[in-house]
Write a protein that holds these residues in place. Structure first.
Motif, PDB file in Angstrom:
ATOM      1  N   ALA A  77       0.833  -1.196   0.000  1.00  0.00           N
ATOM      2  CA  ALA A  77       0.000   0.000   0.000  1.00  0.00           C
ATOM      3  C   ALA A  77       0.876   1.257   0.000  1.00  0.00           C
ATOM      4  O   ALA A  77       0.614   2.217  -0.733  1.00  0.00           O
ATOM      5  CB  ALA A  77      -0.924  -0.008   1.215  1.00  0.00           C
ATOM      6  N   GLY A  78       1.907   1.243   0.824  1.00  0.00           N
ATOM      7  CA  GLY A  78       2.782   2.404   0.920  1.00  0.00           C
ATOM      8  C   GLY A  78       3.445   2.748  -0.402  1.00  0.00           C
ATOM      9  O   GLY A  78       3.498   3.922  -0.796  1.00  0.00           O
ATOM     10  N   LYS A 125      -9.725   1.633   0.913  1.00  0.00           N
ATOM     11  CA  LYS A 125      -8.722   2.429   1.635  1.00  0.00           C
ATOM     12  C   LYS A 125      -7.541   2.779   0.727  1.00  0.00           C
ATOM     13  O   LYS A 125      -7.056   3.919   0.732  1.00  0.00           O
ATOM     14  CB  LYS A 125      -8.249   1.667   2.871  1.00  0.00           C
ATOM     15  N   LEU A 126      -7.091   1.803  -0.044  1.00  0.00           N
ATOM     16  CA  LEU A 126      -5.930   2.034  -0.900  1.00  0.00           C
ATOM     17  C   LEU A 126      -6.237   3.044  -2.000  1.00  0.00           C
ATOM     18  O   LEU A 126      -5.477   4.004  -2.215  1.00  0.00           O
ATOM     19  CB  LEU A 126      -5.464   0.713  -1.517  1.00  0.00           C
ATOM     20  N   ILE A 127      -7.347   2.858  -2.697  1.00  0.00           N
ATOM     21  CA  ILE A 127      -7.675   3.746  -3.819  1.00  0.00           C
ATOM     22  C   ILE A 127      -7.966   5.162  -3.338  1.00  0.00           C
ATOM     23  O   ILE A 127      -7.570   6.141  -3.978  1.00  0.00           O
ATOM     24  CB  ILE A 127      -8.859   3.173  -4.635  1.00  0.00           C
ATOM     25  N   VAL A 178       2.057   8.990   5.070  1.00  0.00           N
ATOM     26  CA  VAL A 178       2.847   7.891   5.639  1.00  0.00           C
ATOM     27  C   VAL A 178       2.187   7.377   6.919  1.00  0.00           C
ATOM     28  O   VAL A 178       2.075   6.163   7.129  1.00  0.00           O
ATOM     29  CB  VAL A 178       4.295   8.347   5.916  1.00  0.00           C
ATOM     30  N   ILE A 179       1.740   8.303   7.767  1.00  0.00           N
ATOM     31  CA  ILE A 179       1.060   7.905   9.006  1.00  0.00           C
ATOM     32  C   ILE A 179      -0.206   7.102   8.695  1.00  0.00           C
ATOM     33  O   ILE A 179      -0.477   6.060   9.308  1.00  0.00           O
ATOM     34  CB  ILE A 179       0.718   9.142   9.854  1.00  0.00           C
ATOM     35  N   CYS A 180      -0.987   7.578   7.722  1.00  0.00           N
ATOM     36  CA  CYS A 180      -2.212   6.871   7.327  1.00  0.00           C
ATOM     37  C   CYS A 180      -1.901   5.484   6.794  1.00  0.00           C
ATOM     38  O   CYS A 180      -2.622   4.515   7.086  1.00  0.00           O
ATOM     39  CB  CYS A 180      -2.969   7.674   6.271  1.00  0.00           C
ATOM     40  N   VAL A 183      -1.170   3.274   9.791  1.00  0.00           N
ATOM     41  CA  VAL A 183      -2.323   3.023  10.661  1.00  0.00           C
ATOM     42  C   VAL A 183      -3.406   2.200   9.973  1.00  0.00           C
ATOM     43  O   VAL A 183      -4.024   1.316  10.590  1.00  0.00           O
ATOM     44  CB  VAL A 183      -2.917   4.367  11.149  1.00  0.00           C
ATOM     45  N   MET A 184      -3.635   2.443   8.691  1.00  0.00           N
ATOM     46  CA  MET A 184      -4.819   1.885   8.023  1.00  0.00           C
ATOM     47  C   MET A 184      -4.611   0.524   7.378  1.00  0.00           C
ATOM     48  O   MET A 184      -5.581  -0.102   6.946  1.00  0.00           O
ATOM     49  CB  MET A 184      -5.329   2.878   6.969  1.00  0.00           C
ATOM     50  N   PHE A 185      -3.367   0.044   7.321  1.00  0.00           N
ATOM     51  CA  PHE A 185      -3.137  -1.242   6.663  1.00  0.00           C
ATOM     52  C   PHE A 185      -2.482  -2.238   7.612  1.00  0.00           C
ATOM     53  O   PHE A 185      -1.705  -1.855   8.486  1.00  0.00           O
ATOM     54  CB  PHE A 185      -2.288  -1.043   5.402  1.00  0.00           C
TER      55      PHE A 185
END
Length: 386
Positions: A77-78, A125-127, A178-180, A183-185
């Motif tokens: 994702a990153g 979340k990714l898109i 980067v923080i998201c 946290v989100m994955f």
């Protein structure tokens, strides 16, 4: 007409506005002076070059090479989010999304350990974060998005001044992204076939096979020529002719891939704004609203008419172009139409089997509001220190 309105609403609305304004200011020899041919030419050249490079799968190939090194879903994702962020600075936000969102959807489809709700949630979340990344990364450079190109040309700023103006917002956006991503994955490690397509998959590795070094070199030369126009080294008309001839020789079919509706939108808005400036009561009313509120007005208007039309409309009412650059870039966050590039991602997501558009819009809106509030706070902090 109804189908065209559904497909290109901003273009049709801008045409209607231009026609209505023409009833108040009848067409005359001043109309031609409304149109910024330099901006339109640079935009057209960049469209053709990026369309050509995308057809050669250049961006997909770079993405594949980077993803070969990922071993976790978080890493996957990153990388995809950062690809959209950094590439949008040079290939525009819409081209970045056209290049990497379908690629992301392919990879998500290969994740055998994710099914049903989990796969849908991961995709949303990714898109959404890729879309935010493209919109925010693109604000750093004059060529990152259409309104930047127009406002940069109008402002007379140097490219260094433009980048310096937007750098605090870009760096802040990168940190938040980067923080998201963290946290989100999920953090858990998976095997390579759970996160990244395997080399022997038929859809993986195809990008390199289609490479033509001569074609790519030709497009890169044209890209450099366009950049030289942006920094006022070469005349726009000469590069426009060179680009059209060059693309015709390389692959004439690429000429069909430019976004001509966007060019028409710009033209109609130029006419509308030019006429509005000649209608004193309307101009005075808009000036009273805009004066001292340039950034917030740009942000709010972008939510309803998107940031490109907002940039063109408001630029005709103030000479504080730097504030409009900030406002229209931050204004790309918020609603789904605040940046037209956001609709590209939404369209791709909607083509996924079992897509949940309602959930996508909720996640999109919430994350955009969070980013917008944080960046507006940063703007207030910078303004207080100035």
């Amino acid at each position: 007409m109804k189908e065209l309105l559904k497909k290109e609403p901003v273009t049709i609305i801008s045409l209607i506005l231009a026609v209505i304004s023409a009833f108040f200011v009848h067409p005359d020899d001043q109309y031609i002076s409304y149109i910024d041919f330099r901006t339109l030419s640079i935009l057209f050249c960049l469209m053709l070059v990026m369309a050509g490079l995308r057809k050669e799968n250049v961006f997909k190939y770079i993405g594949e090479k980077l993803l070969e090194r990922t071993t976790t879903k978080r890493g996957l994702a990153g990388v995809l989010i950062l690809l959209c962020f950094f590439f949008s600075m040079f290939i525009t936000n819409d081209v970045a999304l056209i290049s990497f969102v379908p690629f992301s959807i392919e990879i998500i489809g290969m994740m055998d350990d994710l099914e049903g709700e989990k796969k849908s949630s991961f995709a949303i979340k990714l898109i959404v974060l890729e879309t935010i990344a493209a919109n925010l990364g693109s604000m750093l450079t004059p060529i990152g998005n259409p309104q930047n190109l127009y406002l940069y040309s109008l402002s007379g700023m140097s490219i260094g001044s433009f980048i310096g103006l937007m750098l605090p917002y870009s760096l802040s956006s990168l940190i938040i992204l980067v923080i998201c991503s963290i946290v989100m994955f999920p953090k858990g490690k998976g095997s390579s076939d759970e996160t990244v397509a395997k080399p022997d998959d038929s859809s993986y590795g195809e990008a390199k096979k289609s490479f033509s070094k001569k074609i790519i070199t030709g497009y890169l030369i044209l890209f450099v020529l366009s950049l030289l126009v942006v920094v006022h080294v070469l005349p726009y008309w000469a590069v426009l002719i060179a680009t059209i001839l060059g693309v015709f020789v390389i692959d004439k079919n690429t000429l069909k891939d430019a976004d001509y509706f966007l060019l028409l939108t710009f033209t109609f808005l130029f006419i509308f704004v030019g006429n509005i400036k000649r209608i004193s009561p309307v101009k005075d009313a808009l000036l009273s609203i805009l004066y001292g509120r340039e950034v917030i007005t740009a942000i709010v208007s972008s939510q309803f008419i998107s940031n490109v039309p907002a940039a063109i409309l408001l630029s005709g009412m103030t000479d504080k172009i730097k504030l409009l650059v900030i406002g229209t870039n931050l204004g790309g966050l918020g609603t789904l139409i605040a940046s037209m590039a956001s609709l590209i991602s939404f369209k791709f997501y909607g083509q996924i089997e079992g897509s949940k558009k309602g959930k996508y819009i909720v996640v999109f809106s919430l994350l955009n509001i969070v980013f917008l509030i944080i960046l507006m706070a940063i703007h207030l902090l910078i303004s207080c220190q100035a």
